[in-house]
Design a protein around this motif. Structure first.
Motif, PDB file in Angstrom:
ATOM      1  N   ALA B 120       0.842  -1.211   0.000  1.00 30.70           N
ATOM      2  CA  ALA B 120       0.000   0.000   0.000  1.00 30.70           C
ATOM      3  C   ALA B 120       0.872   1.253   0.000  1.00 30.70           C
ATOM      4  CB  ALA B 120      -0.921  -0.011   1.219  1.00 30.70           C
ATOM      5  N   LEU B 121       1.952   1.216   0.800  1.00 28.67           N
ATOM      6  CA  LEU B 121       2.876   2.358   0.842  1.00 28.67           C
ATOM      7  C   LEU B 121       3.504   2.588  -0.529  1.00 28.67           C
ATOM      8  CD1 LEU B 121       4.863   2.040   4.194  1.00 28.67           C
ATOM      9  CD2 LEU B 121       3.614   4.029   3.356  1.00 28.67           C
ATOM     10  N   ALA B 122       3.913   1.486  -1.174  1.00 27.22           N
ATOM     11  CA  ALA B 122       4.521   1.601  -2.499  1.00 27.22           C
ATOM     12  C   ALA B 122       3.520   2.220  -3.471  1.00 27.22           C
ATOM     13  CB  ALA B 122       4.972   0.225  -2.989  1.00 27.22           C
ATOM     14  N   CYS B 123       2.249   1.796  -3.398  1.00 24.83           N
ATOM     15  CA  CYS B 123       1.211   2.374  -4.265  1.00 24.83           C
ATOM     16  C   CYS B 123       1.097   3.875  -4.035  1.00 24.83           C
ATOM     17  CB  CYS B 123      -0.135   1.720  -3.990  1.00 24.83           C
ATOM     18  SG  CYS B 123      -0.271   0.049  -4.617  1.00 24.83           S
ATOM     19  N   GLY B 124       1.107   4.268  -2.751  1.00 23.49           N
ATOM     20  CA  GLY B 124       1.020   5.690  -2.428  1.00 23.49           C
ATOM     21  C   GLY B 124       2.164   6.472  -3.052  1.00 23.49           C
ATOM     22  N   LEU B 125       3.360   5.902  -2.988  1.00 22.07           N
ATOM     23  CA  LEU B 125       4.534   6.603  -3.530  1.00 22.07           C
ATOM     24  C   LEU B 125       4.499   6.629  -5.059  1.00 22.07           C
ATOM     25  CD1 LEU B 125       7.249   5.326  -1.027  1.00 22.07           C
ATOM     26  CD2 LEU B 125       6.126   7.566  -1.097  1.00 22.07           C
ATOM     27  N   VAL B 165      -2.528  12.458   0.308  1.00 23.57           N
ATOM     28  CA  VAL B 165      -1.848  11.186   0.039  1.00 23.57           C
ATOM     29  C   VAL B 165      -0.565  11.103   0.864  1.00 23.57           C
ATOM     30  CG1 VAL B 165      -0.642   9.830  -1.716  1.00 23.57           C
ATOM     31  CG2 VAL B 165      -2.816  10.929  -2.270  1.00 23.57           C
ATOM     32  N   LEU B 166       0.212  12.198   0.884  1.00 22.51           N
ATOM     33  CA  LEU B 166       1.488  12.177   1.601  1.00 22.51           C
ATOM     34  C   LEU B 166       1.260  11.999   3.105  1.00 22.51           C
ATOM     35  CD1 LEU B 166       3.424  14.911  -0.417  1.00 22.51           C
ATOM     36  CD2 LEU B 166       3.560  12.422  -0.615  1.00 22.51           C
ATOM     37  N   ILE B 167       0.225  12.676   3.650  1.00 23.26           N
ATOM     38  CA  ILE B 167      -0.087  12.479   5.071  1.00 23.26           C
ATOM     39  C   ILE B 167      -0.484  11.023   5.301  1.00 23.26           C
ATOM     40  CG2 ILE B 167      -1.727  13.080   6.897  1.00 23.26           C
ATOM     41  CD1 ILE B 167      -1.718  15.940   5.689  1.00 23.26           C
ATOM     42  N   GLY B 168      -1.268  10.463   4.350  1.00 17.58           N
ATOM     43  CA  GLY B 168      -1.676   9.060   4.456  1.00 17.58           C
ATOM     44  C   GLY B 168      -0.473   8.131   4.467  1.00 17.58           C
ATOM     45  N   VAL B 169       0.526   8.419   3.643  1.00 18.66           N
ATOM     46  CA  VAL B 169       1.741   7.594   3.609  1.00 18.66           C
ATOM     47  C   VAL B 169       2.416   7.600   4.983  1.00 18.66           C
ATOM     48  CG1 VAL B 169       4.090   7.513   2.679  1.00 18.66           C
ATOM     49  CG2 VAL B 169       2.152   7.756   1.134  1.00 18.66           C
ATOM     50  N   VAL B 170       2.478   8.797   5.614  1.00 18.54           N
ATOM     51  CA  VAL B 170       3.074   8.887   6.951  1.00 18.54           C
ATOM     52  C   VAL B 170       2.258   8.066   7.955  1.00 18.54           C
ATOM     53  CG1 VAL B 170       3.632  10.471   8.843  1.00 18.54           C
ATOM     54  CG2 VAL B 170       4.104  11.136   6.483  1.00 18.54           C
ATOM     55  N   LEU B 171       0.911   8.150   7.853  1.00 16.06           N
ATOM     56  CA  LEU B 171       0.051   7.395   8.774  1.00 16.06           C
ATOM     57  C   LEU B 171       0.274   5.893   8.600  1.00 16.06           C
ATOM     58  CD1 LEU B 171      -3.336   9.354   8.540  1.00 16.06           C
ATOM     59  CD2 LEU B 171      -1.641   9.458  10.350  1.00 16.06           C
ATOM     60  N   LEU B 172       0.368   5.423   7.324  1.00 17.36           N
ATOM     61  CA  LEU B 172       0.566   3.994   7.079  1.00 17.36           C
ATOM     62  C   LEU B 172       1.941   3.548   7.600  1.00 17.36           C
ATOM     63  CD1 LEU B 172      -0.904   3.336   3.508  1.00 17.36           C
ATOM     64  CD2 LEU B 172      -2.010   3.125   5.726  1.00 17.36           C
ATOM     65  N   ALA B 173       2.943   4.423   7.428  1.00 16.81           N
ATOM     66  CA  ALA B 173       4.287   4.079   7.916  1.00 16.81           C
ATOM     67  C   ALA B 173       4.266   3.925   9.437  1.00 16.81           C
ATOM     68  CB  ALA B 173       5.287   5.143   7.491  1.00 16.81           C
ATOM     69  N   ALA B 174       3.504   4.800  10.120  1.00 16.41           N
ATOM     70  CA  ALA B 174       3.417   4.694  11.576  1.00 16.41           C
ATOM     71  C   ALA B 174       2.670   3.415  11.980  1.00 16.41           C
ATOM     72  CB  ALA B 174       2.720   5.925  12.153  1.00 16.41           C
ATOM     73  N   TRP B 175       1.728   2.998  11.157  1.00 14.47           N
ATOM     74  CA  TRP B 175       1.018   1.737  11.387  1.00 14.47           C
ATOM     75  C   TRP B 175       2.023   0.574  11.350  1.00 14.47           C
ATOM     76  CZ3 TRP B 175      -3.723   0.091   7.881  1.00 14.47           C
ATOM     77  CH2 TRP B 175      -4.176  -1.168   8.274  1.00 14.47           C
ATOM     78  N   MET B 176       2.988   0.641  10.436  1.00 19.38           N
ATOM     79  CA  MET B 176       4.032  -0.391  10.377  1.00 19.38           C
ATOM     80  C   MET B 176       4.769  -0.476  11.711  1.00 19.38           C
ATOM     81  SD  MET B 176       4.817  -1.326   6.843  1.00 19.38           S
ATOM     82  CE  MET B 176       6.517  -1.062   6.562  1.00 19.38           C
ATOM     83  N   GLY B 177       4.946   0.704  12.353  1.00 24.69           N
ATOM     84  CA  GLY B 177       5.591   0.722  13.662  1.00 24.69           C
ATOM     85  C   GLY B 177       4.776  -0.058  14.687  1.00 24.69           C
ATOM     86  N   SER B 192      -6.345   5.235  10.592  1.00 21.23           N
ATOM     87  CA  SER B 192      -5.473   5.402   9.425  1.00 21.23           C
ATOM     88  C   SER B 192      -6.074   4.711   8.202  1.00 21.23           C
ATOM     89  CB  SER B 192      -4.092   4.810   9.698  1.00 21.23           C
ATOM     90  OG  SER B 192      -3.568   5.351  10.866  1.00 21.23           O
ATOM     91  N   ALA B 193      -6.638   3.507   8.423  1.00 22.64           N
ATOM     92  CA  ALA B 193      -7.246   2.776   7.309  1.00 22.64           C
ATOM     93  C   ALA B 193      -8.428   3.564   6.737  1.00 22.64           C
ATOM     94  CB  ALA B 193      -7.695   1.390   7.773  1.00 22.64           C
ATOM     95  N   VAL B 194      -9.275   4.086   7.635  1.00 20.65           N
ATOM     96  CA  VAL B 194     -10.427   4.873   7.185  1.00 20.65           C
ATOM     97  C   VAL B 194      -9.956   6.092   6.387  1.00 20.65           C
ATOM     98  CG1 VAL B 194     -12.343   6.343   7.959  1.00 20.65           C
ATOM     99  CG2 VAL B 194     -11.965   4.127   9.039  1.00 20.65           C
ATOM    100  N   TYR B 195      -8.916   6.753   6.923  1.00 19.75           N
ATOM    101  CA  TYR B 195      -8.368   7.937   6.250  1.00 19.75           C
ATOM    102  C   TYR B 195      -7.899   7.560   4.848  1.00 19.75           C
ATOM    103  CZ  TYR B 195      -5.223  11.828   5.207  1.00 19.75           C
ATOM    104  OH  TYR B 195      -4.585  12.885   4.595  1.00 19.75           O
ATOM    105  N   TRP B 196      -7.203   6.419   4.730  1.00 27.51           N
ATOM    106  CA  TRP B 196      -6.673   6.024   3.421  1.00 27.51           C
ATOM    107  C   TRP B 196      -7.817   5.764   2.429  1.00 27.51           C
ATOM    108  CZ3 TRP B 196      -1.943   6.648   1.663  1.00 27.51           C
ATOM    109  CH2 TRP B 196      -1.670   6.143   0.378  1.00 27.51           C
ATOM    110  N   HIS B 197      -8.879   5.144   2.901  1.00 27.07           N
ATOM    111  CA  HIS B 197     -10.022   4.890   2.012  1.00 27.07           C
ATOM    112  C   HIS B 197     -10.656   6.215   1.568  1.00 27.07           C
ATOM    113  CE1 HIS B 197      -9.504   0.736   2.609  1.00 27.07           C
ATOM    114  NE2 HIS B 197     -10.030   0.678   3.809  1.00 27.07           N
ATOM    115  N   MET B 198     -10.669   7.203   2.492  1.00 24.95           N
ATOM    116  CA  MET B 198     -11.211   8.514   2.112  1.00 24.95           C
ATOM    117  C   MET B 198     -10.374   9.131   0.995  1.00 24.95           C
ATOM    118  SD  MET B 198     -11.388  12.084   4.260  1.00 24.95           S
ATOM    119  CE  MET B 198      -9.629  12.345   4.141  1.00 24.95           C
TER     120      MET B 198
END
Lengths: 234, 216
Positions: B120-125, B165-177, B192-198
């Protein structure tokens, strides 16, 4: 500490909106502000009734300063939320102080324009451009303040303030984003007088002040009731 | 009737609070039962609020288009529809991967969840990279936000969306943590998941509006 001072600080949030709006209405900034595409005559005419414009802007400038007590009260709550290391509380206090200043300075500049309405028209137009762009575009302190408040509320384990207030703060931070577009457009919805710049920022900031004021007031009253019932039980 | 903040045990140290307070209360993890609000109710104030800002963008864009439909059509047809289509596919795939990551995370499949999140992160980038390439192409052909009202909305809508999108990437990266620490699904993870779907949903509307409706 009685609840009187904190409650006054909470009320200063909505009061900021009311007093500043009254000042803007007297000065003629509201309901229809000058825009970047206003003609030289329109801009000069706006400042020609210098006593009324100056009086309105002085009121608006004083009204805007009512935000400072609210920021102090938010600071106290953030300190309590964060406990030992109140970093976000300090971020909020520093940026909050800056927001008051960046609102006040352009209003003072507008007031100064009205001081000498018979000056050369180009100068009035230039000064008017500067004051409006200074008024609209410095979104950094506002956004950092909102994000600090939102993050502190959402990280708070005890729930001193409702969690939705944290999310409202994030939302308000986003609503300020289009304001920087004021530098790039002279007309249309993204010019400084446009719906997504002046009006959106005005509504978003007013919503922030009212929401923070009323939810803090509720929190103060609930807590003092709790203390009172504890005292009775003892 | 007093509000005595000195009664708080956890005042900051410099205000005379207790020094040792290293143990944080564990944040309650969200239940996974049916019939409850994803993330938490307050989150939806933000999600619906943010979508209403975009909704206002869409309404005003369509309103402006009414004034100059021919100009909007000419400008919209200059956009590379294929890039927009690929970006739509990339974001839809990322949304699927986020669903799969959350699904795996709830069941304790940390490895599967991590792999999905990396995807998902790769898709965002990839989305961001394609967007930047498109900007360079559009700017290179002499089109700027000031060219006409269509390009104003093109740059503003896609720019504000790219910020999301960039904020979402940061949120997903923190989810990895969260996954790396082996913790269960939290409110933060669901939020974070809800945000990404939005972000995905908003793009679908932006793509339809700018690349298809305006060009028609």
């Amino acid at each position: 500490m009685s609840t009187r001072v904190p409650l006054l600080c909470a009320w200063s949030g909505p009061a900021t909106v009311i007093v500043a709006t009254i000042g803007f209405l007297i000065a003629g900034v509201l309901p229809f502000p000058l825009g970047p595409n206003s003609s030289v005559t329109e801009v000069v005419d706006f400042y020609s009734d210098s006593t009324r414009v100056a009086a309105g802007l002085v009121i608006a400038g004083l009204g805007v300063c009512l935000v400072f007590p609210l920021i102090a009260l938010i600071g106290v709550y953030l300190v309590r939320m964060e406990g030992r290391n109140p970093i976000l509380a300090f971020v909020q206090l520093i940026t909050g102080a800056a927001t008051g200043v960046v609102l006040l300075v352009p209003l003072l500049l507008m007031t100064a324009i009205s001081f000498r309405p018979d000056r050369s028209p180009e100068l009035t137009v230039t000064l008017n451009d500067i004051s409006w762009l200074l008024f609209i575009t410095p979104i950094g302190p506002f956004m950092i303040q909102n994000i600090a408040i939102g993050t502190a509320i959402l990280r708070d384990q005890r729930g001193l303030l409702p969690r939705w207030v944290g999310y409202v703060n994030y939302w308000v931070a986003f609503l300020f984003v289009p304001d920087v577009l004021a530098f790039f457009f002279h007309s249309g919805p993204f010019a400084w007088r446009g719906i997504f710049v002046f009006w959106l920022a005005f509504v978003a900031y007013a919503a922030f002040l009212v929401v923070m004021g009323f939810t803090l007031r509720r929190a103060i009253l609930d807590e003092s009731k709790l203390h009172a019932s504890k005292a009775v039980a003892v | 009737m007093t509000l005595d903040i000195s009664a708080d045990a956890d005042l900051p140290e410099f205000l005379g609070g207790a020094a040792a307070d290293s143990q944080r209360v564990r944040r309650p993890t969200s239940p996974t039962g049916e019939g409850r609000t994803p993330g938490e109710p307050g989150l939806w104030v933000f999600i619906l609020g943010d979508m209403s800002l975009f909704g206002a963008f869409f309404v005003v864009a369509l309103w402006q288009r009414r004034a100059a439909p021919a100009q909007f059509e000419v400008s919209a047809q200059e956009l590379m529809r294929s890039t927009g289509l690929i970006n739509t596919a990339v974001l839809l795939l990322s949304s699927y991967l986020v669903v799969s990551a959350l699904w795996a995370h709830r069941r304790g499949g940390m490895r599967r969840a991590t792999l999905s999140l990396v995807g998902a992160l790769a898709c965002g980038l990839v989305f961001a990279a394609l967007k930047v390439a498109e900007y360079l192409h559009v700017l290179g052909s002499g089109r700027t936000p000031a060219t006409d009202m269509f390009y104003t909305f093109y740059f503003v809508l896609t720019g504000v969306h790219l910020l999301h999108v960039l904020i979402g990437v940061v949120l997903l990266a923190a989810w990895m943590g969260v996954l790396r620490n082996g913790r269960a699904v939290t409110r933060y993870v669901e939020g974070s998941a809800v945000y990404w779907h939005m972000v995905d949903l908003l793009w679908v509307v932006i793509f339809t509006l700018l690349y298809l409706v305006c060009a028609a």
